[in-house]
Design an enzyme around this catalytic site. Structure first.
Site, PDB file in Angstrom:
ATOM      1  N   GLY A   1      59.300  84.717  69.251  1.00 26.72           N
ATOM      2  CA  GLY A   1      58.797  84.900  70.719  1.00 26.72           C
ATOM      3  C   GLY A   1      58.481  86.055  71.064  1.00 26.72           C
ATOM      4  N   ARG A   2      59.284  87.251  71.144  1.00 26.21           N
ATOM      5  CA  ARG A   2      58.954  88.567  71.412  1.00 26.21           C
ATOM      6  C   ARG A   2      57.899  89.046  70.650  1.00 26.21           C
ATOM      7  NH1 ARG A   2      63.903  90.743  72.488  1.00 26.21           N
ATOM      8  NH2 ARG A   2      64.874  88.770  72.247  1.00 26.21           N
TER       9      ARG A   2
ATOM     10  N   ASP B   1      72.231  95.436  95.925  1.00 26.58           N
ATOM     11  CA  ASP B   1      73.478  95.286  94.753  1.00 26.58           C
ATOM     12  C   ASP B   1      73.106  96.580  94.198  1.00 26.58           C
ATOM     13  OD1 ASP B   1      75.038  94.824  93.175  1.00 26.58           O
ATOM     14  OD2 ASP B   1      74.539  92.700  92.888  1.00 26.58           O
TER      15      ASP B   1
ATOM     16  N   HIS C   1      68.667  81.110  62.913  1.00 29.66           N
ATOM     17  CA  HIS C   1      68.100  82.372  63.938  1.00 29.66           C
ATOM     18  C   HIS C   1      68.858  83.451  63.653  1.00 29.66           C
ATOM     19  CE1 HIS C   1      66.521  84.430  67.056  1.00 29.66           C
ATOM     20  NE2 HIS C   1      65.838  83.592  67.554  1.00 29.66           N
TER      21      HIS C   1
ATOM     22  N   GLY D   1      63.201  86.271  66.387  1.00 29.50           N
ATOM     23  CA  GLY D   1      63.992  87.494  66.007  1.00 29.50           C
ATOM     24  C   GLY D   1      62.930  88.598  65.526  1.00 29.50           C
TER      25      GLY D   1
ATOM     26  N   LYS E   1      60.345  79.741  75.696  1.00 32.11           N
ATOM     27  CA  LYS E   1      61.387  80.608  76.670  1.00 32.11           C
ATOM     28  C   LYS E   1      61.095  81.961  76.730  1.00 32.11           C
ATOM     29  CE  LYS E   1      65.571  82.200  74.126  1.00 32.11           C
ATOM     30  NZ  LYS E   1      65.214  81.957  72.711  1.00 32.11           N
TER      31      LYS E   1
ATOM     32  N   GLU F   1      60.205  80.539  64.669  1.00 38.68           N
ATOM     33  CA  GLU F   1      59.832  80.564  65.843  1.00 38.68           C
ATOM     34  C   GLU F   1      59.821  81.756  66.631  1.00 38.68           C
ATOM     35  OE1 GLU F   1      63.877  78.674  66.267  1.00 38.68           O
ATOM     36  OE2 GLU F   1      63.144  76.661  65.460  1.00 38.68           O
TER      37      GLU F   1
HETATM   38  C1  LIG Z   1      65.314  82.492  71.676  1.00 38.69           C
HETATM   39  C2  LIG Z   1      64.796  81.845  70.530  1.00 38.69           C
HETATM   40  C3  LIG Z   1      63.847  82.064  69.686  1.00 38.69           C
HETATM   41  C4  LIG Z   1      62.852  83.393  69.722  1.00 38.69           C
HETATM   42  O1  LIG Z   1      63.625  84.687  69.772  1.00 38.69           O
HETATM   43  P1  LIG Z   1      62.746  86.002  69.761  1.00 38.69           P
HETATM   44  O2  LIG Z   1      63.708  87.042  69.485  1.00 38.69           O
HETATM   45  O3  LIG Z   1      62.010  85.959  71.060  1.00 38.69           O
HETATM   46  O4  LIG Z   1      61.959  86.053  68.549  1.00 38.69           O
HETATM   47  C5  LIG Z   1      63.580  81.358  68.466  1.00 38.69           C
HETATM   48  N1  LIG Z   1      64.354  80.299  68.112  1.00 38.69           N
HETATM   49  C6  LIG Z   1      65.515  79.833  69.154  1.00 38.69           C
HETATM   50  C7  LIG Z   1      66.243  78.811  68.607  1.00 38.69           C
HETATM   51  C8  LIG Z   1      65.840  80.727  70.160  1.00 38.69           C
HETATM   52  O5  LIG Z   1      66.920  80.351  70.874  1.00 38.69           O
END
Ligand SMILES: *Cc1c(COP(=O)(O)O)cnc(C)c1O
Length: 496
Positions: A339-340, A429, A265, A305, A137, A337
């Site tokens: 992401g960023r 806006d 998380h 995170g 995501k 997991e």
């Molecule tokens: C959004 C999300 C992540 C990723 O979070 P980051 O802050 O981008 O690392 C991982 N696991 C779950 C379940 C999430 O909802």
């Protein structure tokens, strides 16, 4: 928003600005490879000339050194440093503008895929026993996903669409975790069909649902942890408090479901890595509850995170916590997991100053005492909070601009005087404010370019087309040097 002073336009604003000439040798520090030649003042000439010479568009001709021009069906993949591509994009825009092209000055991203590659190596070095499952995501960019698939990561998906996108790359369903604790029944059914078995839950209703349409799923109980040190407090929405876990596990047993482990998380934008210590301790307690309920858990999912700036500290904290709470872990599979962490710094965006409003004092009329802290000049750029900068609203980011191109030059003289300014998006806006206050050169004018670094996480993927503004495109580079070559080899599907 409350601190923003909306300036009334006191009179028709002239967009003609005086031209400040930059020192002629200024651009030597920014020599640009162009038409296979290194030129110093070409950029200045092109940008200052009304009749731009016909220039070869290097930004759209991928370097053919290895004959690989990108993945078929995707935009071209270039070589070289991302800054080169930011400048190439600006020069291309100048050329398109000279040709009278519609939307010539469109904002654009530059993605440096070698950054994603570097982050992966860094992960492997710091957390060798934790398998990263990239949180799709965050940025489901097709090149990013392909690269990570080639690097062998797993994927954290939250919807049918994300699962389909990842599986279409040839990723085995066993490399996917459906990490959304509250899924539509049809999504659970579809993941059963696709062979995606690993999924999270944090409530009883989810268990009934899964028992009905995916009885052989491998379940992971998502527990609530202390997310008070995070900007995005995901605990408000997800996570089973520890006291509820025994009852959840009892229900899972009653429904003959297989629970294989625990996930958490700590929240996105976690600024206190101590959160991982608390979370691992709670996960340990959940493992013991699993054993008491007759399950033999084998999976620990430490979630996302992770931040670029604090990664080493977070990794160290996590390793210590694992040693304390899971000292014997031969039979434990640990996944995460992130992401960023993988993408935030991989993408930059270049935006054009499409309009400017300044009060009389700045425009040269009756001089008023200007508060140097209060923005006096308003700049309007062609992407905003309804587009890439939605990260300001949804992800608590505070992107800061830097000047990419000023008065037709990529060199900003150090003598240029700065002015407290505000930066606004293009929609009608008033919520569309990108920077309430920032320091920008007083000579910054319509047609100049700003850039924002670290725009890879939660930006383009959540951009809307509100008010008819298109989502900004991406220019891709594999980066420089060995890492660039590795990236290209990985994307080509051949070993480097
Ligand atoms: C959004 C999300 C992540 C990723 O979070 P980051 O802050 O981008 O690392 C991982 N696991 C779950 C379940 C999430 O909802």
């Amino acid at each position: 928003m409350s601190s923003i002073q909306i300036l009334a336009a006191p009179r028709p604003i002239s967009f003609d600005s005086e031209v400040v000439s930059c020192s002629p040798n200024a651009s030597t520090t920014l020599s640009i490879s162009f038409n296979n030649k290194t030129t110093n003042s070409l950029v200045d000439r092109i940008l200052s000339s009304q009749n731009a010479p016909s220039i070869q568009d290097t930004a759209s001709i991928p370097d053919a050194r290895d004959g690989f021009t990108g993945v078929p069906g995707l935009p071209p993949l270039h070589h070289g440093h991302p800054d080169t591509h930011l400048r190439n994009g600006v020069m291309k825009a100048a050329e398109l503008a000279a040709d009278g092209e519609a939307d010539a000055e469109k904002a654009f991203f530059v993605a440096d895929l070698s950054y994603v590659y570097h982050q992966h190596l860094r992960w492997k070095r710091m957390l060798p026993e934790i398998e990263p499952f990239y949180a799709v995501k965050c940025n489901p960019d097709p090149y990013v996903l392909r690269l990570l698939a080639a690097l062998g990561t797993g994927f954290d998906c939250a919807s049918n669409g994300e699962i389909a996108q990842v599986l279409s790359l040839g990723v085995a369903p066993s490399r996917v975790i459906f990490a959304n604790p509250c899924k539509a029944t049809s999504f659970v059914r579809q993941s059963a069909k696709a062979g995606v078995d690993l999924m999270t839950f944090d409530n009883t209703d989810e268990l009934y649902k899964i028992a009905r349409v995916h009885p052989h799923a491998k379940l992971v109980v998502r527990i609530l942890t202390d997310d008070s040190k995070s900007l995005c407090r995901l605990g408000l929405k997800y996570g089973a408090p520890l006291v509820t876990v025994p009852a959840l596990l009892a229900k899972a047993r009653e429904l003959r479901l297989d629970v294989v482990g625990v996930s958490f998380h700590v929240g996105s934008g976690c600024y206190d890595t101590g959160a991982y210590t608390d979370a691992v301790a709670r996960a340990r307690a959940a493992f013991d509850m699993g054993a008491a309920a007759g399950f033999a858990f084998t999976l620990l999912d430490v979630g996302g995170g992770f931040e670029d700036a604090t990664f080493e500290r977070a990794a160290e904290t996590l390793r210590t916590a694992l040693d304390v709470h899971f000292p014997a872990r031969e039979n434990l599979r640990i996944i995460a997991e992130p992401g960023r962490y993988y993408v935030a710094k991989a993408f930059s965006i270049a935006v054009n100053v499409i309009a400017r409003r300044a009060p009389p004092a700045v425009e040269g009329a009756e001089a008023e005492e200007a508060d140097p802290e209060q923005p006096s000049v308003m700049y309007y750029i062609n992407d905003g909070v309804y587009g890439a900068f939605n990260c300001i609203m949804f992800d608590h980011q505070t992107p800061q601009p830097y000047v990419l191109c000023l008065n037709g030059s990529f060199h900003v003289p150090s003598s240029v005087s700065m002015c407290a300014s505000s930066v606004w998006g293009p929609t009608c806006d008033s919520i569309d404010v990108v920077c309430p206050v920032t320091q920008l050169p007083g000579t910054l004018a319509v047609g100049d370019w700003l850039a924002f670094a670290e725009m890879g996480a939660y930006t383009r993927c959540a951009a809307s087309q509100f008010n008819g503004f298109e989502v900004s495109n991406v220019v891709y580079t594999s980066g420089t040097g060995l890492a660039g070559a590795e990236v290209r080899a990985l994307l080509r599907g051949r070993p480097a």
